[in-house]
Structure formats: C-alpha cells, structure tokens
Scaffold this motif. Structure first.
Motif, PDB file in Angstrom:
ATOM      1  N   SER A 103       0.783  -1.310  -0.045  1.00 27.64           N
ATOM      2  CA  SER A 103       0.024   0.062  -0.039  1.00 27.64           C
ATOM      3  C   SER A 103       0.760   1.284   0.028  1.00 27.64           C
ATOM      4  N   ASN A 104       1.972   1.206   0.611  1.00 29.47           N
ATOM      5  CA  ASN A 104       3.094   2.230   0.462  1.00 29.47           C
ATOM      6  C   ASN A 104       2.438   3.336   1.388  1.00 29.47           C
ATOM      7  N   PHE A 105       1.861   3.043   2.455  1.00 28.26           N
ATOM      8  CA  PHE A 105       1.224   3.926   3.389  1.00 28.26           C
ATOM      9  C   PHE A 105       1.874   4.000   4.796  1.00 28.26           C
TER      10      PHE A 105
ATOM     11  N   THR B  74       0.672   6.843  14.663  1.00 30.85           N
ATOM     12  CA  THR B  74       0.001   5.641  14.906  1.00 30.85           C
ATOM     13  C   THR B  74      -0.740   5.592  16.293  1.00 30.85           C
ATOM     14  N   ILE B  75       0.112   5.992  17.330  1.00 32.36           N
ATOM     15  CA  ILE B  75      -0.515   6.439  18.792  1.00 32.36           C
ATOM     16  C   ILE B  75      -1.613   7.155  18.811  1.00 32.36           C
ATOM     17  N   GLU B  76      -1.497   8.180  17.912  1.00 29.60           N
ATOM     18  CA  GLU B  76      -2.626   9.355  17.783  1.00 29.60           C
ATOM     19  C   GLU B  76      -4.030   8.472  17.465  1.00 29.60           C
ATOM     20  N   SER B  77      -3.829   7.995  16.357  1.00 33.16           N
ATOM     21  CA  SER B  77      -4.946   7.047  15.680  1.00 33.16           C
ATOM     22  C   SER B  77      -5.562   5.969  16.566  1.00 33.16           C
ATOM     23  N   ILE B  78      -4.678   5.531  17.300  1.00 28.71           N
ATOM     24  CA  ILE B  78      -5.206   4.168  18.154  1.00 28.71           C
ATOM     25  C   ILE B  78      -6.054   5.077  19.247  1.00 28.71           C
ATOM     26  N   ASN B  79      -5.482   6.042  19.820  1.00 23.95           N
ATOM     27  CA  ASN B  79      -6.120   6.789  20.903  1.00 23.95           C
ATOM     28  C   ASN B  79      -7.186   7.700  20.450  1.00 23.95           C
TER      29      ASN B  79
END
Length: 68
Positions: A50-52, A59-64
């Motif tokens: 996906s090259n994302f 990552t931490i912000e999206s999880i939280n």
C-alpha cells in the motif's frame, strides 16, 4: 511420524490418561501460532504494497483517537 525420542519423552513426563489431551492442546496452540504468523505476514505484505506509512506518534494518535 512422531520420533521415538518424542514418544519416550511424552511417556516419561505426561501421565497416562492425560497424553491425548496434552497432545491435542499442544497441536491446537501450534496451529493458532501458525495461523497468526501467516496472518501477520499477509498484513505486512499488504502494508508494504500500500506504500502507506505513519510515524509512531501518528500511529499512537490514531489508536487513541476519541479516547479521553
């Protein structure tokens, strides 16, 4: 085939009457681990394809996200 050494160890360390349950449990755990390894490998292939990429902070912000 199961090796003679392995059969001897099972006979020595696993009480008679518990061996089938022990072997079933060990095989079940091994299959779960194998399935997890395959799934993680496939997920990693998709991630690379996906090259994302996200930073650790992203990552931490999206999880939280939405938690407070």
């Amino acid at each position: 085939m199961i090796s003679y050494q392995l059969i001897g160890d099972i006979d020595q360390f696993i009480p008679q009457g518990e061996r089938s349950d022990f072997i079933n449990k060990v095989l079940e755990e091994a299959l779960i681990n194998l399935k997890n390894e395959i799934a993680f490998s496939e997920m990693e292939k998709l991630r690379l394809k996906s090259n994302f990429h996200m930073t650790n902070d992203e990552t931490i912000e999206s999880i939280n996200y939405g938690r407070k």
